[in-house]
Scaffold this active site. Structure first.
Site, PDB file in Angstrom:
ATOM      1  N   TYR A 111      -2.504  -1.124  10.211  1.00  0.00           N
ATOM      2  CA  TYR A 111      -2.582  -1.483   8.790  1.00  0.00           C
ATOM      3  C   TYR A 111      -1.291  -1.108   8.070  1.00  0.00           C
ATOM      4  O   TYR A 111      -0.712  -1.922   7.338  1.00  0.00           O
ATOM      5  CB  TYR A 111      -3.775  -0.769   8.160  1.00  0.00           C
ATOM      6  N   SER A 135       0.838  -1.195   0.000  1.00  0.00           N
ATOM      7  CA  SER A 135       0.000   0.000   0.000  1.00  0.00           C
ATOM      8  C   SER A 135       0.870   1.239   0.000  1.00  0.00           C
ATOM      9  O   SER A 135       2.013   1.229   0.490  1.00  0.00           O
ATOM     10  CB  SER A 135      -0.903   0.018   1.241  1.00  0.00           C
TER      11      SER A 135
END
Length: 289
Positions: free
Chosen positions: A193, A180
């Site tokens: 995350y 990400s």
């Protein structure tokens, strides 16, 4: 009206993640943009999170390029989405296999690989896309349960699947892991995350070093803000969703079919001289490598 102004996602409340793509009023665009050219002809791919979002777009594109696809999804509530993805795969003239379970559990990861190989006779491509995220304003808001769950889903599952898949992968096989943009830029409300995405990038580079001598390539894709069920169904706060993706240089979130070609490139022989690398479909954000 600009693309950013036209993008007004409708927010729904739903108790569990990643949510149903079928129920979204503004549905993500998964459709491949071009005719297939046989770049994955007769290959077999296992795509996690393949019921919706980026996973669905990847499954659709891989099928168009000639691969048979096994998709993995987490919960029974996502069955309708998974069945839709199956119809997309079959509509491209390829075979599909639908597997439901928690990849954070080693036994299910083993089962998913075993059933894929039993159904199709081989495994050539592993696309690790499934993930979860939970926004928290303060680091002290992150519970031990959430921390363990996020790491279990996002990075433990990749270890488990790679370990299960390794005996079936041979020279020319490819592993593509989904990282990400938050790994590179950070995200003040996605601490756990983002940490898992850092782990995924390190795992990708290290696994490449481990396997490249055997002809197995390992690469990653680090998307920016992409319009999938993950974010409006709890992956971001409602306040964050009001401006979702607008901070990118392009001023809008991406669509899943703008990310899927990066996975295709890394899965096929077009990227035969690449391993240990990460591609960045992120709307123009300049980040460190």
């Amino acid at each position: 009206m600009t693309e950013a102004e036209a993008f007004q996602p409708e927010i729904h409340e739903q108790p569990r993640m990643p949510g149903s793509e079928d129920e979204m009023s503004d549905k993500p665009n998964w459709r491949p943009r071009y005719p297939g050219s046989g770049r994955l002809k007769d290959k077999v791919a296992l795509v996690t999170g393949g019921d919706s979002g980026i996973g669905r777009a990847v499954a659709a594109l891989f099928a168009r390029e000639g691969a048979d696809i096994a998709i993995v999804y987490l919960a029974e509530e996502e069955r309708k989405d998974a069945e839709h993805t199956m119809s997309i795969i079959e509509g491209e003239g390829r075979k599909g296999l639908c597997l439901q379970g928690d990849l954070g559990c080693r036994s299910f990861a083993d089962e998913a690989v075993a059933r894929t190989v039993k159904e199709f006779g081989r495994l050539d491509i592993l696309a690790n896309i499934a993930g979860e995220q939970h926004p928290d304003e303060h680091v002290t808001d992150i519970t031990e349960e959430q921390l363990r769950r996020t790491f279990q889903t996002n990075i433990y599952s990749m270890f488990f699947l790679v370990q299960a898949a390794r005996p079936h992968l041979s020279r020319g096989s490819a592993i593509i892991n989904c990282s990400s943009v938050t790994m590179y830029k950070g995200a003040d409300n996605l601490l756990d995350y983002s940490a898992t995405k850092g782990a995924i990038t390190a795992f990708t580079r290290s696994l490449s070093e481990n396997l490249v001598g055997e002809g197995i390539r390992v690469n990653g894709v680090a998307p920016g803000p992409i319009w999938t069920p993950l974010n409006p169904y709890g992956g971001q706060s409602p306040e964050e969703m009001d401006d979702f993706g607008r901070s990118t240089p392009m001023g809008r979130p991406g669509e899943p079919n703008e990310v899927a070609p990066a996975f295709l490139f890394l899965a096929c022989d077009d990227s035969s001289y690449m391993s240990g690398q990460v591609l960045h479909p992120n709307g123009g954000s300049i980040i460190g490598s």
